[in-house]
Design a protein around this motif. Structure first.
Motif, PDB file in Angstrom:
ATOM      1  N   PRO A 267      21.954 -18.014  -2.345  1.00  0.00           N
ATOM      2  CA  PRO A 267      23.082 -18.699  -1.701  1.00  0.00           C
ATOM      3  C   PRO A 267      23.735 -17.871  -0.602  1.00  0.00           C
ATOM      4  CG  PRO A 267      23.782 -17.791  -3.798  1.00  0.00           C
ATOM      5  CD  PRO A 267      22.301 -17.524  -3.697  1.00  0.00           C
ATOM      6  N   TRP A 268      23.365 -16.587  -0.492  1.00  0.00           N
ATOM      7  CA  TRP A 268      24.038 -15.710   0.468  1.00  0.00           C
ATOM      8  C   TRP A 268      23.148 -15.309   1.626  1.00  0.00           C
ATOM      9  CZ3 TRP A 268      28.715 -16.403  -0.712  1.00  0.00           C
ATOM     10  CH2 TRP A 268      29.150 -16.427  -2.038  1.00  0.00           C
TER      11      TRP A 268
ATOM     12  N   ASP B 201      22.059 -17.145  -7.806  1.00  0.00           N
ATOM     13  CA  ASP B 201      22.806 -15.980  -7.325  1.00  0.00           C
ATOM     14  C   ASP B 201      22.218 -14.736  -7.979  1.00  0.00           C
ATOM     15  OD1 ASP B 201      24.604 -14.194  -6.323  1.00  0.00           O
ATOM     16  OD2 ASP B 201      26.395 -15.214  -7.059  1.00  0.00           O
ATOM     17  N   SER B 202      21.530 -13.934  -7.189  1.00  0.00           N
ATOM     18  CA  SER B 202      20.869 -12.740  -7.713  1.00  0.00           C
ATOM     19  C   SER B 202      20.963 -11.633  -6.686  1.00  0.00           C
ATOM     20  CB  SER B 202      19.400 -13.039  -8.026  1.00  0.00           C
ATOM     21  OG  SER B 202      18.746 -11.907  -8.544  1.00  0.00           O
ATOM     22  N   GLU B 203      20.969 -10.392  -7.147  1.00  0.00           N
ATOM     23  CA  GLU B 203      21.079  -9.235  -6.262  1.00  0.00           C
ATOM     24  C   GLU B 203      19.955  -8.259  -6.547  1.00  0.00           C
ATOM     25  OE1 GLU B 203      24.935  -7.514  -6.612  1.00  0.00           O
ATOM     26  OE2 GLU B 203      25.996  -9.400  -6.342  1.00  0.00           O
TER      27      GLU B 203
ATOM     28  N   ASN C  20      23.959  -1.536 -14.216  1.00  0.00           N
ATOM     29  CA  ASN C  20      24.953  -2.456 -14.778  1.00  0.00           C
ATOM     30  C   ASN C  20      25.208  -3.672 -13.899  1.00  0.00           C
ATOM     31  OD1 ASN C  20      25.427  -0.800 -17.081  1.00  0.00           O
ATOM     32  ND2 ASN C  20      26.714   0.529 -15.818  1.00  0.00           N
ATOM     33  N   HIS C  21      24.152  -4.125 -13.254  1.00  0.00           N
ATOM     34  CA  HIS C  21      24.300  -5.297 -12.406  1.00  0.00           C
ATOM     35  C   HIS C  21      24.280  -6.562 -13.240  1.00  0.00           C
ATOM     36  CE1 HIS C  21      24.747  -4.425  -8.252  1.00  0.00           C
ATOM     37  NE2 HIS C  21      24.273  -5.604  -7.907  1.00  0.00           N
ATOM     38  N   PRO C  22      25.023  -7.615 -12.841  1.00  0.00           N
ATOM     39  CA  PRO C  22      24.965  -8.877 -13.590  1.00  0.00           C
ATOM     40  C   PRO C  22      23.603  -9.531 -13.433  1.00  0.00           C
ATOM     41  CG  PRO C  22      26.231  -9.143 -11.566  1.00  0.00           C
ATOM     42  CD  PRO C  22      25.963  -7.679 -11.707  1.00  0.00           C
ATOM     43  N   VAL C  23      23.200 -10.274 -14.474  1.00  0.00           N
ATOM     44  CA  VAL C  23      21.928 -10.982 -14.390  1.00  0.00           C
ATOM     45  C   VAL C  23      22.073 -12.160 -13.437  1.00  0.00           C
ATOM     46  CG1 VAL C  23      21.258 -10.311 -16.713  1.00  0.00           C
ATOM     47  CG2 VAL C  23      22.527 -12.433 -16.365  1.00  0.00           C
ATOM     48  N   ALA C  24      20.945 -12.638 -12.956  1.00  0.00           N
ATOM     49  CA  ALA C  24      20.957 -13.781 -12.057  1.00  0.00           C
ATOM     50  C   ALA C  24      21.524 -15.006 -12.767  1.00  0.00           C
ATOM     51  CB  ALA C  24      19.533 -14.062 -11.576  1.00  0.00           C
ATOM     52  N   LYS C  25      22.172 -15.873 -11.976  1.00  0.00           N
ATOM     53  CA  LYS C  25      22.756 -17.093 -12.552  1.00  0.00           C
ATOM     54  C   LYS C  25      22.648 -18.226 -11.542  1.00  0.00           C
ATOM     55  CE  LYS C  25      27.460 -15.719 -11.147  1.00  0.00           C
ATOM     56  NZ  LYS C  25      27.048 -14.427 -10.572  1.00  0.00           N
ATOM     57  N   PRO C  26      22.557 -19.467 -12.033  1.00  0.00           N
ATOM     58  CA  PRO C  26      22.465 -20.594 -11.108  1.00  0.00           C
ATOM     59  C   PRO C  26      23.746 -20.750 -10.297  1.00  0.00           C
ATOM     60  CG  PRO C  26      21.857 -21.248 -13.346  1.00  0.00           C
ATOM     61  CD  PRO C  26      22.486 -19.894 -13.438  1.00  0.00           C
ATOM     62  N   VAL C  27      23.613 -21.269  -9.097  1.00  0.00           N
ATOM     63  CA  VAL C  27      24.797 -21.663  -8.333  1.00  0.00           C
ATOM     64  C   VAL C  27      25.537 -22.724  -9.145  1.00  0.00           C
ATOM     65  CG1 VAL C  27      25.555 -22.841  -6.237  1.00  0.00           C
ATOM     66  CG2 VAL C  27      23.768 -21.084  -6.111  1.00  0.00           C
ATOM     67  N   PRO C  28      26.865 -22.638  -9.252  1.00  0.00           N
ATOM     68  CA  PRO C  28      27.614 -23.601 -10.073  1.00  0.00           C
ATOM     69  C   PRO C  28      27.302 -25.048  -9.711  1.00  0.00           C
ATOM     70  CG  PRO C  28      29.038 -21.810  -9.387  1.00  0.00           C
ATOM     71  CD  PRO C  28      27.750 -21.629  -8.650  1.00  0.00           C
ATOM     72  N   ALA C  29      27.357 -25.909 -10.723  1.00  0.00           N
ATOM     73  CA  ALA C  29      27.002 -27.318 -10.528  1.00  0.00           C
ATOM     74  C   ALA C  29      27.864 -27.966  -9.453  1.00  0.00           C
ATOM     75  CB  ALA C  29      27.140 -28.063 -11.855  1.00  0.00           C
TER      76      ALA C  29
ATOM     77  N   GLN D  24      16.028 -26.282 -13.587  1.00  0.00           N
ATOM     78  CA  GLN D  24      17.409 -25.962 -13.959  1.00  0.00           C
ATOM     79  C   GLN D  24      18.035 -27.095 -14.769  1.00  0.00           C
ATOM     80  OE1 GLN D  24      19.830 -25.261 -10.450  1.00  0.00           O
ATOM     81  NE2 GLN D  24      20.179 -27.437 -10.084  1.00  0.00           N
ATOM     82  N   HIS D  25      17.714 -28.335 -14.406  1.00  0.00           N
ATOM     83  CA  HIS D  25      18.261 -29.479 -15.143  1.00  0.00           C
ATOM     84  C   HIS D  25      17.662 -29.562 -16.546  1.00  0.00           C
ATOM     85  CE1 HIS D  25      20.268 -33.332 -15.593  1.00  0.00           C
ATOM     86  NE2 HIS D  25      19.121 -33.869 -15.990  1.00  0.00           N
ATOM     87  N   ARG D  26      16.414 -29.168 -16.689  1.00  0.00           N
ATOM     88  CA  ARG D  26      15.789 -29.149 -18.019  1.00  0.00           C
ATOM     89  C   ARG D  26      16.502 -28.179 -18.947  1.00  0.00           C
ATOM     90  NH1 ARG D  26      12.654 -26.162 -21.052  1.00  0.00           N
ATOM     91  NH2 ARG D  26      12.504 -24.508 -19.499  1.00  0.00           N
ATOM     92  N   ARG D  27      16.871 -27.008 -18.404  1.00  0.00           N
ATOM     93  CA  ARG D  27      17.546 -26.004 -19.219  1.00  0.00           C
ATOM     94  C   ARG D  27      19.012 -26.324 -19.420  1.00  0.00           C
ATOM     95  NH1 ARG D  27      15.328 -22.798 -15.363  1.00  0.00           N
ATOM     96  NH2 ARG D  27      17.425 -22.104 -14.764  1.00  0.00           N
ATOM     97  N   ASP D  28      19.637 -26.915 -18.416  1.00  0.00           N
ATOM     98  CA  ASP D  28      21.070 -27.191 -18.466  1.00  0.00           C
ATOM     99  C   ASP D  28      21.328 -28.538 -17.798  1.00  0.00           C
ATOM    100  OD1 ASP D  28      23.810 -27.323 -18.331  1.00  0.00           O
ATOM    101  OD2 ASP D  28      24.085 -25.354 -17.392  1.00  0.00           O
ATOM    102  N   PRO D  29      21.461 -29.607 -18.590  1.00  0.00           N
ATOM    103  CA  PRO D  29      21.639 -30.939 -18.005  1.00  0.00           C
ATOM    104  C   PRO D  29      22.895 -31.091 -17.159  1.00  0.00           C
ATOM    105  CG  PRO D  29      20.985 -31.093 -20.309  1.00  0.00           C
ATOM    106  CD  PRO D  29      21.296 -29.646 -20.050  1.00  0.00           C
ATOM    107  N   SER D  30      23.822 -30.117 -17.229  1.00  0.00           N
ATOM    108  CA  SER D  30      25.014 -30.220 -16.383  1.00  0.00           C
ATOM    109  C   SER D  30      24.713 -29.862 -14.931  1.00  0.00           C
ATOM    110  CB  SER D  30      26.118 -29.303 -16.916  1.00  0.00           C
ATOM    111  OG  SER D  30      25.798 -27.931 -16.703  1.00  0.00           O
ATOM    112  N   LEU D  31      23.568 -29.233 -14.687  1.00  0.00           N
ATOM    113  CA  LEU D  31      23.184 -28.877 -13.330  1.00  0.00           C
ATOM    114  C   LEU D  31      22.395 -30.015 -12.697  1.00  0.00           C
ATOM    115  CD1 LEU D  31      22.053 -25.180 -13.954  1.00  0.00           C
ATOM    116  CD2 LEU D  31      24.133 -25.931 -12.801  1.00  0.00           C
TER     117      LEU D  31
END
Length: 806
Positions: free
Chosen positions: A515-516, A584-586, A593-602, A685-692
């Protein structure tokens, strides 16, 4: 007169003449040249006297590199004036009465004792690139060879490059020769030119449009033989968080538990005079020279822009460690001792790039080298004139296209030299208000009182990320402190500050999920930036007319200046598209101690999807009626590739076709939304999290546009392109079978609805489209037809880079 000079006197005269042209470099004319050289112009020979062979039979080992003294002038087939070829570690080996010229293979090695190292070397091949006759053997064991036959071989790979535009090109040995009169011998390098000719009976259209005789294309290739760097260079281990590029090699002698794959960050040798001082002058500054082939005021702007780096080096504690200057009169830009910003002319616009000559053993940059394409700045002028007109040209005012274009080329010079210094792209810089010149920057276009304002189009220097990468790569800790460990701490610190870094692997392709990381975007919120750019586009279209032309400029040029205005939002579409199915991943390493990757919010993905659907509205993609006739101005004169590739396809001859303009703009959004990689991510992403969001949501949004789209011809053209794009995505081999099933099913549903038809033009369109979607063979032929979709005129480069384009 020089042709009558022979022997060692020739070499001495050439060396002296060259030394006088290099006053900016340390005077070493009294020292012996790298090798004794004897040029024999009458015989076309260039004699090198090599030292006696060592125990391994090696009679000298050098860094060898090539540079194009003349270019092809093609943006597509990148053979540019000033371009460097691949560097090699070259060794001369005596074999009986012959001397083999070999390229050693330093990509594979084994650190350890002599047996381990030999095992590493002998497990992989070296290359014998020439076998030369031994001309003489000295009483001290020295070997004399004629290097001329080696200099005409295709070390650059020119035949392969030419065959990308034509067929059958091959080196014509009878039309190629080394130039003895070009020899320049210095203490650390020898420089020689050679004429190389390439022949083909099928040169192709592009080469035929460029070359005087396209069946026989000649180049002057410059050859450099360079003394291997002295010991003492401090290598820097590559860090994925560092923003640097490097040399990769395989070390089979590493201890178990350590990687065989090793990577070093490329950089210049830069040594403090006082290593213990936090701030110190350096023993040998990095100096880049700007090619005198660049005309004024571009030449001065490039010097100013490249000097943006001075501040970053100073902040790293390196006083006067970097500067840019104009190339001294009479100096040879191909001389390996000059770090160059070359100016190269091409038939059509194309990329600029930065790199150089690097010691593959250590990553030490020996020569930084940049090539700037001359038409880039003129394309920028076309864009700015299309946005604000030509009334302020040359005024120096806030909306002066000349002023803005020069600001852009300052930034471009800094960007490309950044590559030559060892830095990678950072496409996230624009999301944090210009933290780096290593991004691809769009012009920052403001709306002030409803009017376009270009007063702050480009930054006037580097940013916080540039300060970091210079400090990480060139900053030097106090004696006794491990430099790599200090660099790791700097990488942790910059991440803690929140500076973002996204480079080519994640930022260049429009279907990537970051996203960046996007090119030519500006601002922290891509959706807001897209809406702003669409607002700018509306103002520019409302003002578009004869005022964008210069006095006596052909009216037909309106077509050329219209395209970048009409497609002004194209890069913002790409940036917003990356939010849909985005992650969102770096760049990180274990233990930081970096945060794990995460989907862009729904909510962000949904807003992005809605914004992209808005770009497909007929209101956005209808060319104002008042512009159709002005854009249909007749054109006369010979074909001009610079014009032809920049414009939309017409409705025959000079008749402007507004439906083509709508079709092309629709393709930008649809290509982004329906990219197979994005569809796969949406599904997963929708398969894992239907809110996305999932593929069904995307198809629902697209299908919902059909009723309003069928009200007029523009809407129907957009809808037609949308349905064909869905069909194309369903048949794309990169599309997963799960996604393809959803796409095909949705097309069947839409076809059934369209089959009901309607009245008038809408009914005819609906029945025709339904029949096409239901006839799989006809649909496949339509998708494969080259003329189905109008070509999208090129966007990049609007002024950017790419040694790494690519």
């Amino acid at each position: 007169m020089r042709d009558r000079v022979s022997g060692m006197a020739m070499a001495i005269l050439l060396a002296a003449a060259a030394a006088s042209a290099t006053a900016a470099l340390p005077a070493r004319a009294q020292e012996a040249p790298l090798l004794p050289v004897k040029a024999v112009p009458a015989e076309g020979r260039i004699l090198f006297t090599l030292p006696p062979p060592d125990a391994d039979g090696v009679a000298g080992r050098f860094l060898y590199a090539t540079t194009m003294r003349s270019g092809l002038g093609s943006a597509n087939l990148r053979i540019d004036r000033g371009m460097v070829g691949p560097e090699q570690i070259l060794a001369f080996r005596r074999i009986g009465k012959k001397v083999a010229v070999t390229f050693e293979n330093w990509r594979f090695r084994a650190t350890g004792d002599a047996a381990v190292s030999e095992g590493g070397r002998s497990s992989f091949p070296f290359s014998v690139v020439a076998m030369l006759d031994l001309v003489a053997t000295g009483p001290d064991g020295t070997l004399t060879i004629d290097i001329a036959p080696f200099l005409t071989r295709d070390t650059v790979g020119l035949a392969d490059a030419l065959n990308e535009g034509g067929k059958g090109f091959r080196l014509a040995e009878s039309l190629s020769a080394a130039d003895p009169s070009s020899v320049k011998a210095f203490p650390d390098n020898i420089e020689i030119d050679a004429l190389q000719t390439y022949q083909s009976d099928t040169p192709g259209r592009e080469l035929s449009a460029i070359a005087a005789e396209p069946r026989q294309i000649g180049f002057v290739v410059h050859h450099s033989f360079v003394r291997l760097p002295a010991p003492g260079f401090q290598v820097r281990r590559f860090d994925p968080r560092s923003g640097t590029s490097g040399e990769r090699y395989y070390d089979y002698g590493t201890p178990l538990g350590q990687d065989v794959v090793q990577q070093l960050a490329n950089h210049f040798r830069l040594e403090k005079v006082d290593p213990a001082a936090p701030r110190s002058r350096v023993k040998k500054p990095i100096v880049f020279y700007v090619d005198r082939a660049a005309p004024e005021p571009i030449r001065a702007a490039l010097v100013e822009g490249v000097n943006y780096w001075r501040t970053a080096f100073d902040k790293a504690g390196l006083i006067d460690a970097f500067r840019a200057e104009l190339l001294p009169e009479g100096a040879d830009p191909m001389d390996v001792r000059y770090n160059m910003v070359n100016w190269s002319n091409r038939l059509t616009r194309g990329w600029s790039y930065g790199g150089g000559i690097v010691d593959p053993r250590t990553g030490e940059i020996i020569k930084g080298n940049v090539v700037i394409g001359a038409l880039r700045v003129r394309q920028d002028m076309t864009i700015f004139e299309g946005l604000v007109g030509t009334a302020q040209n040359g005024s120096g005012g806030p909306n002066d296209p000349v002023r803005v274009s020069l600001d852009r080329i300052r930034q471009l010079g800094a960007h490309e030299v950044g590559h030559a210094l060892g830095f990678m792209h950072n496409f996230a810089g624009s999301t944090q208000d210009r933290t780096t010149v290593m991004d691809y920057p769009p012009p920052r276009i403001k709306l002030v009182g409803g009017a376009i304002d270009l007063s702050d189009a480009y930054a006037k220097g580097g940013g916080a990320w540039d300060d970091f990468v210079v400090d990480w790569l060139y900053g030097q800790p106090a004696p006794g402190i491990d430099a790599d460990a200090a660099a790791r701490q700097k990488a942790l610190a910059v991440q803690a500050r929140g500076l973002r870094y996204v480079t080519d692997v994640d930022g260049r392709a429009p279907d990537t999920p970051s996203p960046w990381g996007s090119m030519w975007d500006d601002g922290p919120d891509p959706v807001a930036s897209l809406r702003h750019m669409l607002a700018v586009r509306r103002v520019a279209l409302a003002n578009f007319g004869l005022g964008v032309l210069r006095k006596d400029e052909p009216l037909a040029d309106l077509r050329r200046k219209f395209v970048p205005v009409w497609l002004l939002h194209r890069y913002d579409v790409d940036a917003v598209g990356k939010l849909v199915g985005g992650i969102d991943s770096e760049y990180a390493v274990a233990g930081d101690n970096h945060p794990v990757a995460k989907p862009v919010p729904a909510a962000t993905q949904t807003a992005a999807l809605d914004a992209l659907i808005e770009t497909l509205s007929p209101a956005t993609l209808t060319v104002p009626d008042r512009l159709v006739m002005p854009l249909s101005a007749a054109i006369n004169g010979r074909d001009d590739p610079q014009f032809d590739q920049e414009v939309f396809r017409n409705a025959g001859s000079f008749a402007f076709d507004p439906l083509v303009a709508a079709d092309v703009a629709a393709q930008l959004t649809l290509d982004s939304l329906l990219a197979p990689a994005r569809l796969r991510r949406l599904f997963e992403q929708h398969r894992r999290d239907p809110s996305l969001p999932g593929v069904e949501m995307l198809l629902d949004r697209l299908q919902a546009t059909l009723p309003s789209a069928r009200r007029d011809a523009v809407g129907r053209r957009i809808a037609y392109r949308m349905l064909l794009s869905i069909a194309g995505a369903a048949r794309d081999p990169a599309t997963s079978p799960d996604v393809a099933a959803l796409l095909e099913d949705r097309l069947s549903t839409i076809a059934a609805a369209l089959a009901a038809g309607g009245t008038g033009q809408d009914g005819a369109w609906a029945r025709h489209t339904a029949a096409l979607l239901r006839d799989k063979d006809s649909l496949q032929r339509t998708l494969e037809s080259r003329g189905t979709a109008p070509a999208i005129p090129p966007g990049m480069p609007i002024g950017d880079t790419g040694w790494f384009d690519d």
